[in-house]
Design a protein around this motif. Structure first.
Motif, PDB file in Angstrom:
ATOM      1  N   ILE A   1       0.834  -1.206   0.000  1.00 40.69           N
ATOM      2  CA  ILE A   1       0.000   0.000   0.000  1.00 40.69           C
ATOM      3  C   ILE A   1       0.864   1.249   0.000  1.00 40.69           C
ATOM      4  CG2 ILE A   1      -1.620   1.352   1.392  1.00 40.69           C
ATOM      5  CD1 ILE A   1      -2.895  -1.297   2.246  1.00 40.69           C
ATOM      6  N   ILE A   2       1.876   1.275   0.850  1.00 41.66           N
ATOM      7  CA  ILE A   2       2.762   2.444   0.937  1.00 41.66           C
ATOM      8  C   ILE A   2       3.504   2.652  -0.378  1.00 41.66           C
ATOM      9  CG2 ILE A   2       4.842   3.317   2.079  1.00 41.66           C
ATOM     10  CD1 ILE A   2       3.755   1.958   4.656  1.00 41.66           C
ATOM     11  N   THR A   3       4.039   1.572  -0.943  1.00 39.67           N
ATOM     12  CA  THR A   3       4.774   1.679  -2.200  1.00 39.67           C
ATOM     13  C   THR A   3       3.882   2.137  -3.340  1.00 39.67           C
ATOM     14  OG1 THR A   3       6.226  -0.105  -1.457  1.00 39.67           O
ATOM     15  CG2 THR A   3       6.244   0.408  -3.808  1.00 39.67           C
ATOM     16  N   THR A   4       2.698   1.603  -3.439  1.00 38.60           N
ATOM     17  CA  THR A   4       1.788   1.964  -4.518  1.00 38.60           C
ATOM     18  C   THR A   4       1.370   3.424  -4.434  1.00 38.60           C
ATOM     19  OG1 THR A   4       0.944  -0.302  -4.545  1.00 38.60           O
ATOM     20  CG2 THR A   4      -0.400   1.372  -5.624  1.00 38.60           C
ATOM     21  N   ILE A   5       1.041   3.877  -3.254  1.00 34.47           N
ATOM     22  CA  ILE A   5       0.577   5.262  -3.101  1.00 34.47           C
ATOM     23  C   ILE A   5       1.707   6.253  -3.344  1.00 34.47           C
ATOM     24  CG2 ILE A   5      -0.342   6.931  -1.442  1.00 34.47           C
ATOM     25  CD1 ILE A   5      -2.027   4.659  -0.282  1.00 34.47           C
ATOM     26  N   THR A   6       2.909   5.932  -2.888  1.00 39.10           N
ATOM     27  CA  THR A   6       4.011   6.888  -3.069  1.00 39.10           C
ATOM     28  C   THR A   6       4.528   6.906  -4.500  1.00 39.10           C
ATOM     29  OG1 THR A   6       5.589   5.239  -2.280  1.00 39.10           O
ATOM     30  CG2 THR A   6       4.772   6.842  -0.678  1.00 39.10           C
TER      31      THR A   6
ATOM     32  N   HIS B   1       1.504   8.940  -8.942  1.00 42.51           N
ATOM     33  CA  HIS B   1       1.134  10.331  -8.659  1.00 42.51           C
ATOM     34  C   HIS B   1      -0.369  10.583  -8.778  1.00 42.51           C
ATOM     35  CE1 HIS B   1       5.206  11.663  -8.144  1.00 42.51           C
ATOM     36  NE2 HIS B   1       5.552  10.988  -9.229  1.00 42.51           N
ATOM     37  N   ARG B   2      -1.093   9.673  -9.417  1.00 40.38           N
ATOM     38  CA  ARG B   2      -2.550   9.827  -9.486  1.00 40.38           C
ATOM     39  C   ARG B   2      -3.215   9.524  -8.144  1.00 40.38           C
ATOM     40  NH1 ARG B   2      -3.775   5.828 -14.161  1.00 40.38           N
ATOM     41  NH2 ARG B   2      -2.093   4.809 -13.060  1.00 40.38           N
ATOM     42  N   LEU B   3      -2.487   8.873  -7.271  1.00 44.09           N
ATOM     43  CA  LEU B   3      -3.046   8.496  -5.956  1.00 44.09           C
ATOM     44  C   LEU B   3      -2.704   9.503  -4.867  1.00 44.09           C
ATOM     45  CD1 LEU B   3      -2.280   4.680  -6.006  1.00 44.09           C
ATOM     46  CD2 LEU B   3      -4.382   5.823  -6.674  1.00 44.09           C
ATOM     47  N   HIS B   4      -2.351  10.706  -5.228  1.00 44.53           N
ATOM     48  CA  HIS B   4      -2.039  11.735  -4.244  1.00 44.53           C
ATOM     49  C   HIS B   4      -3.265  12.596  -3.964  1.00 44.53           C
ATOM     50  CE1 HIS B   4       2.594  11.553  -4.964  1.00 44.53           C
ATOM     51  NE2 HIS B   4       2.081  10.411  -4.571  1.00 44.53           N
ATOM     52  N   THR B   5      -4.344  11.947  -3.596  1.00 41.77           N
ATOM     53  CA  THR B   5      -5.585  12.625  -3.214  1.00 41.77           C
ATOM     54  C   THR B   5      -5.754  12.467  -1.705  1.00 41.77           C
ATOM     55  OG1 THR B   5      -6.886  10.631  -3.636  1.00 41.77           O
ATOM     56  CG2 THR B   5      -6.631  12.182  -5.472  1.00 41.77           C
ATOM     57  N   PRO B   6      -6.648  13.224  -1.091  1.00 41.33           N
ATOM     58  CA  PRO B   6      -6.811  13.126   0.377  1.00 41.33           C
ATOM     59  C   PRO B   6      -7.154  11.725   0.869  1.00 41.33           C
ATOM     60  CG  PRO B   6      -7.852  15.110  -0.404  1.00 41.33           C
ATOM     61  CD  PRO B   6      -7.424  14.352  -1.631  1.00 41.33           C
ATOM     62  N   MET B   7      -7.967  10.984   0.108  1.00 42.56           N
ATOM     63  CA  MET B   7      -8.334   9.642   0.561  1.00 42.56           C
ATOM     64  C   MET B   7      -7.090   8.753   0.663  1.00 42.56           C
ATOM     65  SD  MET B   7     -10.924   6.861  -1.104  1.00 42.56           S
ATOM     66  CE  MET B   7      -9.903   6.469  -2.495  1.00 42.56           C
ATOM     67  N   TYR B   8      -6.236   8.799  -0.322  1.00 40.17           N
ATOM     68  CA  TYR B   8      -5.032   7.975  -0.305  1.00 40.17           C
ATOM     69  C   TYR B   8      -3.991   8.507   0.667  1.00 40.17           C
ATOM     70  CZ  TYR B   8      -7.041   5.537  -4.231  1.00 40.17           C
ATOM     71  OH  TYR B   8      -7.874   4.793  -5.024  1.00 40.17           O
TER      72      TYR B   8
ATOM     73  N   PHE C   1      -4.746   9.665   3.632  1.00 41.83           N
ATOM     74  CA  PHE C   1      -5.145   9.088   4.917  1.00 41.83           C
ATOM     75  C   PHE C   1      -4.935   7.579   4.934  1.00 41.83           C
ATOM     76  CE2 PHE C   1      -7.651  13.084   5.129  1.00 41.83           C
ATOM     77  CZ  PHE C   1      -7.046  13.580   6.271  1.00 41.83           C
ATOM     78  N   LEU C   2      -5.088   6.913   3.804  1.00 41.02           N
ATOM     79  CA  LEU C   2      -4.804   5.484   3.730  1.00 41.02           C
ATOM     80  C   LEU C   2      -3.315   5.221   3.941  1.00 41.02           C
ATOM     81  CD1 LEU C   2      -5.937   2.661   3.177  1.00 41.02           C
ATOM     82  CD2 LEU C   2      -5.471   3.046   0.760  1.00 41.02           C
ATOM     83  N   LEU C   3      -2.471   6.093   3.402  1.00 42.63           N
ATOM     84  CA  LEU C   3      -1.026   5.982   3.610  1.00 42.63           C
ATOM     85  C   LEU C   3      -0.675   6.149   5.094  1.00 42.63           C
ATOM     86  CD1 LEU C   3       1.815   5.854   2.186  1.00 42.63           C
ATOM     87  CD2 LEU C   3       1.737   8.345   2.237  1.00 42.63           C
ATOM     88  N   ASN C   4      -1.273   7.143   5.738  1.00 46.08           N
ATOM     89  CA  ASN C   4      -1.032   7.341   7.170  1.00 46.08           C
ATOM     90  C   ASN C   4      -1.531   6.170   7.995  1.00 46.08           C
ATOM     91  OD1 ASN C   4       0.282   9.780   6.988  1.00 46.08           O
ATOM     92  ND2 ASN C   4      -1.612  10.963   7.027  1.00 46.08           N
ATOM     93  N   LEU C   5      -2.668   5.605   7.619  1.00 44.12           N
ATOM     94  CA  LEU C   5      -3.200   4.439   8.318  1.00 44.12           C
ATOM     95  C   LEU C   5      -2.260   3.245   8.164  1.00 44.12           C
ATOM     96  CD1 LEU C   5      -5.580   3.226   9.913  1.00 44.12           C
ATOM     97  CD2 LEU C   5      -6.592   2.615   7.723  1.00 44.12           C
ATOM     98  N   SER C   6      -1.671   3.083   6.989  1.00 44.98           N
ATOM     99  CA  SER C   6      -0.717   1.994   6.786  1.00 44.98           C
ATOM    100  C   SER C   6       0.527   2.176   7.636  1.00 44.98           C
ATOM    101  CB  SER C   6      -0.321   1.907   5.313  1.00 44.98           C
ATOM    102  OG  SER C   6      -1.405   1.490   4.534  1.00 44.98           O
ATOM    103  N   PHE C   7       1.010   3.410   7.755  1.00 44.50           N
ATOM    104  CA  PHE C   7       2.164   3.666   8.621  1.00 44.50           C
ATOM    105  C   PHE C   7       1.835   3.389  10.091  1.00 44.50           C
ATOM    106  CE2 PHE C   7       4.095   6.429   5.251  1.00 44.50           C
ATOM    107  CZ  PHE C   7       5.276   5.703   5.140  1.00 44.50           C
ATOM    108  N   VAL C   8       0.660   3.778  10.528  1.00 48.11           N
ATOM    109  CA  VAL C   8       0.262   3.532  11.924  1.00 48.11           C
ATOM    110  C   VAL C   8       0.118   2.037  12.177  1.00 48.11           C
ATOM    111  CG1 VAL C   8      -1.635   3.828  13.565  1.00 48.11           C
ATOM    112  CG2 VAL C   8      -0.803   5.778  12.266  1.00 48.11           C
TER     113      VAL C   8
END
Length: 82
Positions: free
Chosen positions: A43-48, A51-58, A60-67
């Protein structure tokens, strides 16, 4: 009539005398731990990388994956060591 029960202590027993249960517990938790690491890492690799996944929903999903990565990396190895 009211409920007046209370818990004053909690006893956690180990599998000290049962080697097979210890190994089963270790391998089961290791599998769950590695699956969670792999899933959150993907999830972290895909979102980072996309560049199309740099929206607010993703975001927060990135932050949730880190947590989730942080919380599972502190609790599961301690459980496996015990």
């Amino acid at each position: 009539m009211s409920n007046s029960s209370s818990i004053t202590e909690f006893l956690l027993l180990t599998f000290a005398d049962k080697q097979k249960l210890q190994l089963l517990h270790f391998w089961l938790f290791l599998g769950i731990y590695l699956a969670a690491l792999l899933g959150n890492g993907l999830i972290i690799t895909t979102i980072t990388c996309d560049h199309r996944l740099h929206t607010p929903m993703y975001f927060f999903l990135l932050n949730l994956s880190f947590v989730d990565l942080g919380s599972i990396s502190t609790t599961v190895p301690k459980a496996m060591a015990n």
